[in-house]
Scaffold this motif. Structure first.
Motif, PDB file in Angstrom:
ATOM      1  N   LEU A  36       0.828  -1.203   0.000  1.00 29.78           N
ATOM      2  CA  LEU A  36       0.000   0.000   0.000  1.00 29.78           C
ATOM      3  C   LEU A  36       0.867   1.259   0.000  1.00 29.78           C
ATOM      4  O   LEU A  36       1.716   1.440   0.872  1.00 29.78           O
ATOM      5  CB  LEU A  36      -0.913  -0.016   1.231  1.00 29.78           C
ATOM      6  N   ARG A  37       0.632   2.113  -0.996  1.00 29.51           N
ATOM      7  CA  ARG A  37       1.346   3.397  -1.084  1.00 29.51           C
ATOM      8  C   ARG A  37       0.460   4.466  -0.428  1.00 29.51           C
ATOM      9  O   ARG A  37      -0.463   4.993  -1.049  1.00 29.51           O
ATOM     10  CB  ARG A  37       1.597   3.759  -2.542  1.00 29.51           C
ATOM     11  N   VAL A  38       0.733   4.767   0.832  1.00 27.17           N
ATOM     12  CA  VAL A  38      -0.111   5.705   1.577  1.00 27.17           C
ATOM     13  C   VAL A  38       0.464   7.115   1.464  1.00 27.17           C
ATOM     14  O   VAL A  38       1.631   7.354   1.798  1.00 27.17           O
ATOM     15  CB  VAL A  38      -0.218   5.303   3.059  1.00 27.17           C
ATOM     16  N   LEU A  39      -0.370   8.033   1.006  1.00 25.65           N
ATOM     17  CA  LEU A  39       0.029   9.441   0.897  1.00 25.65           C
ATOM     18  C   LEU A  39      -0.312  10.154   2.205  1.00 25.65           C
ATOM     19  O   LEU A  39      -1.455  10.112   2.663  1.00 25.65           O
ATOM     20  CB  LEU A  39      -0.704  10.118  -0.267  1.00 25.65           C
ATOM     21  N   VAL A  40       0.686  10.786   2.816  1.00 23.50           N
ATOM     22  CA  VAL A  40       0.476  11.506   4.080  1.00 23.50           C
ATOM     23  C   VAL A  40       1.121  12.889   3.972  1.00 23.50           C
ATOM     24  O   VAL A  40       2.033  13.098   3.165  1.00 23.50           O
ATOM     25  CB  VAL A  40       1.097  10.742   5.277  1.00 23.50           C
ATOM     26  N   PRO A  41       0.664  13.857   4.780  1.00 20.40           N
ATOM     27  CA  PRO A  41       1.315  15.173   4.771  1.00 20.40           C
ATOM     28  C   PRO A  41       2.768  15.070   5.238  1.00 20.40           C
ATOM     29  O   PRO A  41       3.097  14.248   6.101  1.00 20.40           O
ATOM     30  CB  PRO A  41       0.479  15.994   5.760  1.00 20.40           C
ATOM     31  N   ARG A  42       3.608  15.884   4.669  1.00 23.39           N
ATOM     32  CA  ARG A  42       5.012  15.884   5.099  1.00 23.39           C
ATOM     33  C   ARG A  42       5.120  16.255   6.579  1.00 23.39           C
ATOM     34  O   ARG A  42       5.917  15.674   7.325  1.00 23.39           O
ATOM     35  CB  ARG A  42       5.809  16.880   4.249  1.00 23.39           C
ATOM     36  N   GLN A  43       4.333  17.252   7.001  1.00 28.09           N
ATOM     37  CA  GLN A  43       4.276  17.646   8.404  1.00 28.09           C
ATOM     38  C   GLN A  43       3.015  17.044   9.016  1.00 28.09           C
ATOM     39  O   GLN A  43       1.903  17.421   8.661  1.00 28.09           O
ATOM     40  CB  GLN A  43       4.263  19.173   8.541  1.00 28.09           C
ATOM     41  N   ARG A  44       3.199  16.088   9.933  1.00 29.14           N
ATOM     42  CA  ARG A  44       2.053  15.409  10.525  1.00 29.14           C
ATOM     43  C   ARG A  44       2.005  15.719  12.017  1.00 29.14           C
ATOM     44  O   ARG A  44       2.897  15.290  12.766  1.00 29.14           O
ATOM     45  CB  ARG A  44       2.163  13.898  10.283  1.00 29.14           C
ATOM     46  N   PRO A  45       0.987  16.460  12.463  1.00 28.30           N
ATOM     47  CA  PRO A  45       0.920  16.897  13.864  1.00 28.30           C
ATOM     48  C   PRO A  45       0.932  15.753  14.858  1.00 28.30           C
ATOM     49  O   PRO A  45       1.445  15.896  15.967  1.00 28.30           O
ATOM     50  CB  PRO A  45      -0.408  17.661  13.929  1.00 28.30           C
ATOM     51  N   GLY A  46       0.385  14.607  14.462  1.00 29.94           N
ATOM     52  CA  GLY A  46       0.298  13.502  15.408  1.00 29.94           C
ATOM     53  C   GLY A  46       1.468  12.551  15.358  1.00 29.94           C
ATOM     54  O   GLY A  46       1.418  11.505  15.994  1.00 29.94           O
ATOM     55  N   LEU A  47       2.517  12.875  14.589  1.00 28.22           N
ATOM     56  CA  LEU A  47       3.639  11.953  14.430  1.00 28.22           C
ATOM     57  C   LEU A  47       4.485  11.939  15.695  1.00 28.22           C
ATOM     58  O   LEU A  47       5.072  12.935  16.088  1.00 28.22           O
ATOM     59  CB  LEU A  47       4.499  12.370  13.241  1.00 28.22           C
ATOM     60  N   ARG A  48       4.524  10.800  16.320  1.00 24.07           N
ATOM     61  CA  ARG A  48       5.395  10.601  17.481  1.00 24.07           C
ATOM     62  C   ARG A  48       5.613   9.104  17.659  1.00 24.07           C
ATOM     63  O   ARG A  48       4.809   8.290  17.226  1.00 24.07           O
ATOM     64  CB  ARG A  48       4.793  11.190  18.756  1.00 24.07           C
ATOM     65  N   LYS A  49       6.681   8.784  18.297  1.00 31.61           N
ATOM     66  CA  LYS A  49       7.001   7.377  18.488  1.00 31.61           C
ATOM     67  C   LYS A  49       6.243   6.805  19.673  1.00 31.61           C
ATOM     68  O   LYS A  49       5.975   7.486  20.649  1.00 31.61           O
ATOM     69  CB  LYS A  49       8.509   7.194  18.706  1.00 31.61           C
ATOM     70  N   ALA A  50       5.903   5.528  19.540  1.00 31.25           N
ATOM     71  CA  ALA A  50       5.276   4.834  20.660  1.00 31.25           C
ATOM     72  C   ALA A  50       6.279   4.735  21.809  1.00 31.25           C
ATOM     73  O   ALA A  50       7.469   4.550  21.598  1.00 31.25           O
ATOM     74  CB  ALA A  50       4.829   3.444  20.235  1.00 31.25           C
ATOM     75  N   ARG A  51       5.766   4.856  23.046  1.00 26.31           N
ATOM     76  CA  ARG A  51       6.644   4.787  24.208  1.00 26.31           C
ATOM     77  C   ARG A  51       6.689   3.348  24.716  1.00 26.31           C
ATOM     78  O   ARG A  51       5.694   2.825  25.210  1.00 26.31           O
ATOM     79  CB  ARG A  51       6.143   5.731  25.295  1.00 26.31           C
ATOM     80  N   PRO A  52       7.838   2.694  24.606  1.00 23.81           N
ATOM     81  CA  PRO A  52       7.918   1.295  25.015  1.00 23.81           C
ATOM     82  C   PRO A  52       8.024   1.172  26.531  1.00 23.81           C
ATOM     83  O   PRO A  52       8.421   2.112  27.218  1.00 23.81           O
ATOM     84  CB  PRO A  52       9.215   0.821  24.342  1.00 23.81           C
ATOM     85  N   PRO A  53       7.679   0.009  27.071  1.00 27.86           N
ATOM     86  CA  PRO A  53       7.902  -0.217  28.499  1.00 27.86           C
ATOM     87  C   PRO A  53       9.396  -0.299  28.778  1.00 27.86           C
ATOM     88  O   PRO A  53      10.192  -0.592  27.888  1.00 27.86           O
ATOM     89  CB  PRO A  53       7.208  -1.565  28.750  1.00 27.86           C
ATOM     90  N   VAL A  54       9.768  -0.051  30.019  1.00 27.84           N
ATOM     91  CA  VAL A  54      11.176  -0.092  30.399  1.00 27.84           C
ATOM     92  C   VAL A  54      11.591  -1.543  30.631  1.00 27.84           C
ATOM     93  O   VAL A  54      10.961  -2.264  31.400  1.00 27.84           O
ATOM     94  CB  VAL A  54      11.431   0.743  31.673  1.00 27.84           C
TER      95      VAL A  54
END
Length: 442
Positions: free
Chosen positions: A402-420
Motif C-alpha cells: 500500500l502506497r499511503v500518501l500523508v502530509p510531510r508535516q504530521r501533527p500527530g507523528l510521534r514514536k510509541a513509548r515502550p515499556p522499560v
C-alpha cells in the motif's frame, strides 16, 4: 537527539538509583511503619483489581458497587497515609519512580524505538478521487468541511449514499477506470481497508482522511484525528509511506481481525450506536460463561489454545498497556501480531496489570496466522466491522503493498513509548567503558 553510549550508562545508573530510592525512602523515613505502608498499598491494589474484575463481569447493583469501590479504595489509601503523616513520603517515592521510568526509558531508547518508516517522494496528481462517508464519525465530513477543502485542492469527491448496500470497492474501481490517479477515503477503518485493497491492486497512491470514530490506522500513520482536514494537506505537500496490508480469508484489513469475546460484542446490532455501552453490557456473559466456539490459533511456533479473545493485527502493537494494544511504531515489518487473552477470574484480571508479562496474555508474531474452531463459521470483527468467517481462517500480509500518501508535516507523528526493560537497564548500568560495544539483547 539520542544520548551517547556513555550518556546511556549514566542514565541507566540514575534509573537504578531512583528505583532503589523508592524502596529506601519509606524504610528510612517511615521506619517500622514501612510494613504498614506497604500492607495498605498492596491491599489497595488487590481490592482495586477485584473491583475492576467485578465491574467487567457483573451487571446491575454488583457493577455499581464495584465502580464505587474503585473510587473509594484510593481515597482510603490516601486517608491512611495522611493519618500516619506519610503523604510526603509517598509523594517523594512516586517522584523517584517517575524519575526511574524516565531515565530508564531514555537509556534504552536506542534499542526499543525503531526508526520511523521511510518516506518516499510523492508523484504529481492530475485526477485525485476521494470517497467520503457523510455519516461516519457523527458527521465529521460536514463538520470539518472536508468536501469543500478537498475540492478546493483539485480533488473529485464522491459521497456515499447509504440507500441499501453500497459497494465501496466497486465505486473505487470505477473511479480508477475513469482516470483517477489517487484514491482516498474519509471514513472509518473498515471503509478505508476496502478502498485500500483496490489502490494496492492497481498500485495507486492511497489517502487516509480520519473521519471515523477511532481511526487507529490514521493514528499510527501520524495523522491528526482531532482535525481530519489536515490530512488533505498531503495533496499539496505530501510523501508516501509503503505499508503492509492484511487479509483474512481474502478480506482486507488495515488494523486487525478480532475473534472470540470482542468479535461477539461487535456482532451485536446495538454496537455501532453505542460501542462502550454495548461492550459493558455483553462482557459479563462472554467472560464468565463464554458459549461461543472454542478457538485454536497457530502463529509461527506459538499455539493459542482456547483463548476467550484473540486479536490478529497488521504488524504488532506496542506492549506498554495492559491490553497489549498500544501503537504500532511501524507498519512495514511484514509480520502479523497475534494477542490471545484468557481471563478466568480476579487473579488473571490483576495479572493483566503486568503488561507484556501478564499471566492471561500470550503474544506472538508470524508471517501467517491460522485460526481454527469447533464450528464451521465464527464471528469476527475486521477493523470493527462485524462479519462471519468460515474456518479455518487464514490471516496473511501483503508486504508494503500500500502506497499511503500523508502530509510531510504530521501533527500527530510521534514514536510509541515502550515499556522499560529493567534487565537491559541493569546491563547498561553495570557496563564499563571497556565493555565491548555490542547491543544488549532486547
Amino acid at each position: 537527539m539520542k544520548p551517547t553510549m556513555r550518556g546511556r550508562r549514566w542514565l541507566a545508573r540514575v534509573a537504578l538509583a531512583a528505583a532503589a530510592g523508592v524502596v529506601l525512602v519509606p524504610a528510612v523515613f517511615a521506619g517500622t511503619r514501612t510494613f504498614a505502608l506497604l500492607a495498605v498499598g498492596i491491599a489497595g491494589l488487590a481490592l482495586t483489581a477485584v473491583a475492576i474484575w467485578w465491574g467487567l463481569s457483573r451487571r446491575g447493583l454488583s457493577r455499581l458497587l464495584a465502580a464505587l469501590l474503585v473510587l473509594v479504595v484510593p481515597l482510603w489509601i490516601l486517608v491512611e497515609y495522611a493519618a500516619a503523616d506519610l503523604l510526603w513520603v509517598v509523594a517523594l517515592a512516586c517522584g523517584l519512580w517517575l524519575l526511574a521510568l524516565g531515565a530508564g526509558r531514555a537509556a534504552v531508547t536506542r534499542y526499543d524505538e525503531p526508526d520511523p518508516m521511510p518516506e518516499h517522494p510523492a508523484p504529481a496528481f492530475r485526477h485525485p478521487v476521494l470517497i467520503m462517508n457523510p455519516r461516519s464519525g457523527g458527521g465529521k465530513v460536514r463538520r470539518f468541511a472536508l468536501r469543500e477543502k478537498a475540492e478546493s485542492l483539485g480533488a473529485e469527491v464522491l459521497l456515499l449514499v447509504w440507500r441499501g448496500e453500497t459497494d465501496v470497492a466497486e465505486m473505487a474501481r470505477k473511479a480508477a477506470a475513469e482516470g483517477a490517479d489517487l484514491l482516498g477515503v474519509a471514513g472509518g477503518d473498515g471503509t478505508q481497508a476496502l478502498v485500500a485493497e483496490v489502490a494496492a491492486d492497481l498500485r495507486l497512491p492511497f489517502l487516509v482522511i480520519p473521519a471515523g470514530t477511532r481511526n487507529h490506522f490514521a493514528l499510527d500513520l501520524g495523522l491528526d484525528r482531532d482535525d481530519p482536514a489536515t490530512a488533505l494537506d498531503a495533496l499539496r505537500d505530501g510523501v508516501e509511506l509503503h505499508v503492509d496490508l492484511g487479509r483474512a480469508n481474502g478480506r482486507p484489513f488495515v488494523n486487525n481481525v478480532s475473534f472470540g469475546a470482542y468479535a461477539e460484542v461487535v456482532q451485536s446490532p446495538s454496537y455501532r450506536d453505542g460501542k462502550t455501552r454495548t461492550t459493558l453490557e455483553l462482557l459479563p456473559d462472554l467472560l464468565l460463561g463464554h458459549k461461543g466456539a472454542r478457538l485454536t490459533a497457530r502463529a509461527g511456533g506459538t499455539t493459542f489454545s482456547g483463548p476467550q479473545a484473540l486479536l490478529v493485527s497488521n504488524n504488532a502493537y506496542g506492549t506498554g498497556d495492559i491490553a497489549g494494544l498500544g501503537r504500532r511504531a511501524r507498519m512495514d515489518g511484514g509480520e502479523l501480531g497475534c494477542v490471545g487473552v484468557r481471563v478466568t477470574g480476579a487473579a488473571h484480571a490483576a495479572g493483566l496489570l503486568r503488561g507484556r508479562r501478564a499471566v492471561g496474555l500470550t503474544r506472538a508474531t508470524a508471517a501467517t496466522v491460522v485460526v481454527e474452531a469447533d464450528e464451521e463459521w465464527i464471528p469476527a470483527g475486521i477493523d470493527g466491522e462485524a462479519l462471519r468467517l468460515r474456518t479455518p481462517v487464514h490471516c496473511e500480509l501483503r508486504p508494503r503493498a500500500l502506497r499511503v500518501l500523508v502530509p510531510r508535516q504530521r501533527p500527530g507523528l510521534r514514536k510509541a513509548r515502550p515499556p522499560v526493560d529493567w534487565r537491559l537497564v541493569t546491563a547498561l548500568a553495570l557496563a564499563t567503558a571497556h565493555t565491548p560495544r555490542r547491543d544488549p539483547p532486547h
